[in-house]
Write an enzyme that holds these catalytic residues in place. Structure first.
Site, short mmCIF file in Angstrom:
data_model
loop_
_atom_site.label_atom_id
_atom_site.label_comp_id
_atom_site.label_asym_id
_atom_site.label_seq_id
_atom_site.Cartn_x
_atom_site.Cartn_y
_atom_site.Cartn_z
N GLU A 295 0.84 -1.20 0.00
CA GLU A 295 0.00 0.00 0.00
C GLU A 295 0.88 1.25 0.00
OE1 GLU A 295 -1.90 -1.02 3.62
OE2 GLU A 295 -3.20 -2.50 2.66
N GLU B 149 -4.48 -6.40 2.31
CA GLU B 149 -3.25 -7.10 2.72
C GLU B 149 -3.25 -8.58 2.36
OE1 GLU B 149 -4.94 -5.05 4.75
OE2 GLU B 149 -3.56 -3.40 5.19
N PHE C 37 1.86 -1.36 8.79
CA PHE C 37 2.12 -1.54 10.22
C PHE C 37 2.02 -3.04 10.51
CE2 PHE C 37 0.96 2.85 10.11
CZ PHE C 37 1.44 3.47 11.26
N HIS D 147 -1.77 -0.10 16.36
CA HIS D 147 -0.67 0.36 15.51
C HIS D 147 0.68 0.28 16.22
CE1 HIS D 147 -3.98 2.05 13.18
NE2 HIS D 147 -3.15 2.35 12.21
#
Lengths: 319, 325
Positions: free
Chosen positions: B29, B60, B83, B129
């Site tokens: 991404e 993903e 992440f 995150h």
């Protein structure tokens, strides 16, 4: 893309019969306990793999499912090595490590069956990405059932393939049953083709008849090879037996099963070929007798081959 | 030698390997037009174009499995997961497919894929995150798990990872992205599966990886003023890990601390501790101490109390020094 030649039709019939007979034999040896684990047969669905693989070259790829014997046979897998794998023998394609749910033959572009529903779809899309990246003219086929279209993997793969115009054909065999539930539990749409609309992918729905599938597949493979992007084909097929061999299908009306079995793509094709005089009764008998011999030889080979040694289990985890 | 930031060392590694091998490509991404969320691919899109620096939808699972398919057909993908927390969306792809494809298909297919992802706190980015999930992947047979502690290591390890034919989970740390360090002008590689003794010592061995290596070195510096000599072993690869280097160090110091940023329970430190107990318990003079985050989701406002650091390593070293069998 017209009708196949007479020779091609005879070969298509032979391969369909080979899939049927091989799986009937597998059911027998599975019941004997000679094959371990799970066995998922595609009896009644032989038209789809043959219809599409008739357009593929050896260098083209196919990624299949847990119900994948038919696709592997149609793509030309060696029956002896495949049988050895199903029997868990070291001479098998996967060294006896994986069995029915992971049949693969790299030399013929068979990327592997997959035990996770829908998981092969983005992997096949990756093979199409590689073909485009390397500028080969290879085409990839991803096979799956209607149940897999509920998985994110299906949607993510179609989205990417459409954006990148990848050379792939999405072949959905909609047999009406996803494991133990009918399609109404799995999808609000009547046809999987509706799923493709959101990705601007052309889609067509065809009956479970080999010549119909052959025609639709021919157009889809040609589009892919010409760099025009993906196509989705839905084959409205029938699942005769349970999700796996041994599944008594108590969730399903007897009538529903009888109706499915009445739609026999192999028998229908045989009748067509007899009627149009492409084959005579004795040709059909000869083809089937030869197949019996070939399948028996594969089973004998598999029986005689040794299992892998326990000490070999740890080999080759890392390169 | 030249000074470089960790994030640009990553870029240099990818660029050099893409120059060297046309089958290497980057996918993820915002890796292309945007140059990567943390800037790891800055300039690469302009140099290699959209065919090799591949922007993807937010998807993903899809692009990781796609990379697996491409790898099994002869390409060598580098996948960027923005992440580490987002890798949870592609567990089927990594655990059921990528880790098993070669073994499961009887060695017919190889899957040379590197999946890069930054872990850890430092941005006050909260529970979704900031996680460190390396132990999950170290638990799956078939994957290698690499963690780099500084710019020199990240470049050499990433280049080796890209050339390796096994699937690799390559873990960066967000707070290290800005770290400066010295690297050679000329090409170099760092072998996978080999630990590095970052600081020699005689009293206690601290086994660690990634950011906690640097924290352990800080702790060792402080402790040396108190007369305690700490050896810091950086695993660099946590699966398969370098037993020889770790065991040799313990045979010298006879005391062990394991330290990672991930939560302490079931972290990779537990495996090191268990292996030491199983194989060389008689070398130990004191109980093994573990450093890791507390067993709760990563904190937003309380992050500074959550993420372990040099002070925690120091306490653990002192604790093992105070004990003896």
């Amino acid at each position: 893309m017209g009708k196949p030649t007479k020779e091609k039709m005879i070969e298509m019939y032979r391969v369909m019969a080979k899939i049927r007979k091989t799986e009937q034999k597998l059911m027998e040896v599975f019941s004997n306990g000679e094959i371990l684990g799970f066995l998922h047969v595609s009896i009644g669905q032989e038209a789809a793999p043959v219809g599409i693989c008739s357009h593929l070259n050896e260098a083209d790829y196919i990624a299949t499912t847990h119900r994948g014997h038919g696709h592997a046979i149609a793509k030309g897998i060696d029956l002896k090595m495949a049988m050895a794998e199903l029997f868990g023998k070291k001479a098998g394609y996967c060294l006896g490590r994986s069995g029915s749910m992971h049949l693969a033959d790299k030399s013929r572009g068979i990327m592997g069956a997959n035990g996770i529903v829908g998981a092969g779809i983005p992997i096949a899309t990756g093979a199409a990405f590689a073909a485009k990246y390397k500028k080969t003219d290879q085409v990839v086929v991803a096979t799956f059932g209607e149940g897999a279209t509920g998985e994110g993997a299906f949607h993510e793969a179609l989205n990417f393939a459409a954006i990148k115009k990848l050379p792939i054909v999405y072949l959905c065999e909609n047999n009406g049953w996803a494991e133990f539930s009918p399609m109404s539990i799995h999808a609000p749409v009547q046809s999987v083709t509706q799923r493709a609309l959101g990705y601007d992918i052309p889609a067509v729905s065809v009956e479970n008849e080999v010549l119909e599938i052959y025609e639709a597949a021919g157009k889809a493979v040609e589009r892919a090879r010409n760099g025009e992007g993906p196509t989705l084909i839905e084959v409205r097929s029938e699942r005769w037996y349970g999700h796996y061999v041994g599944d008594a299908q108590k969730y399903r009306d007897k009538e529903n099963v009888a109706q499915a079995m009445a739609k026999d793509c192999l028998l229908n094709f045989e009748k067509d070929l007899l009627q149009s005089k492409v084959l005579k009764k004795q040709d059909i008998e000869k083809i089937n007798a030869d197949l019996d011999t070939e399948i028996e030889a594969a089973v004998s080979f598999a029986r005689e081959c040794p299992y892998p040694e326990a000490s070999e289990m740890m080999e080759g985890l890392y390169l | 030698m030249k000074d470089i930031r960790y994030i640009f060392a990553i870029k240099e590694a990818m660029e050099e390997e893409m120059d060297r091998d046309e089958n290497v490509f980057l996918i993820g991404e915002d890796v292309g037009l945007a140059g990567g969320s943390f800037g790891a691919s800055k300039g690469l899109y302009e140099k290699f174009g959209p065919e090799r620096i591949v922007d993807t939808p937010i998807s993903e699972l899809g692009f990781t499995s796609l990379a697996a398919g491409a790898a099994s057909c002869g390409l060598r993908p580098i996948v960027e997961i923005m992440f580490m927390d987002f890798v949870t969306c592609c567990m089927d792809s990594i655990v059921n497919q990528i880790a098993k494809m070669r073994y499961m298909f009887g060695n017919q297919y190889t899957v040379p894929i590197v999946i890069r992802m930054p872990e850890g706190g430092g941005l006050n980015a909260g529970p979704q995150h900031s996680q460190c999930l390396e132990a999950w992947f170290a638990h799956v047979p078939g994957l290698k798990v690499v963690m780099a502690a500084n710019p020199y290591d990240v470049k050499g390890l990433l280049k080796s990872a890209i050339r390796d034919d096994n699937p690799i989970i390559f873990i960066e740390n967000k707070t290290l992205h800005a770290m400066k360090g010295s690297i050679p002008e000329e090409e170099y590689l760092i072998p996978l599966g080999k630990a590095d003794v970052k600081r020699e010592g005689t009293d206690v061995t601290v086994v660690s990886a990634s950011r906690l290596v640097n924290e352990s070195i800080k702790a060792a510096d402080a402790l040396s003023k108190e007369g305690i000599s700490v050896e810091v072993v950086d695993l660099r690869t946590i699966q398969p890990w370098d037993r020889e280097t770790v065991f040799t160090s313990i045979a010298k110091t006879h005391r062990l601390v394991v330290a990672h940023e991930a939560v302490k329970q079931f972290g990779f430190g537990a495996e090191i501790a268990a292996a030491v107990a199983e194989e060389i318990l008689d070398e130990l003079d004191a109980p093994i101490m573990r450093v890791g985050a507390p067993f709760v989701p990563a904190s937003y406002s309380l992050e500074k109390y959550y993420v372990p650091g040099a002070e925690d390593v120091k306490k653990a070293v002192l604790a093992t020094m105070e004990r003896s069998f």
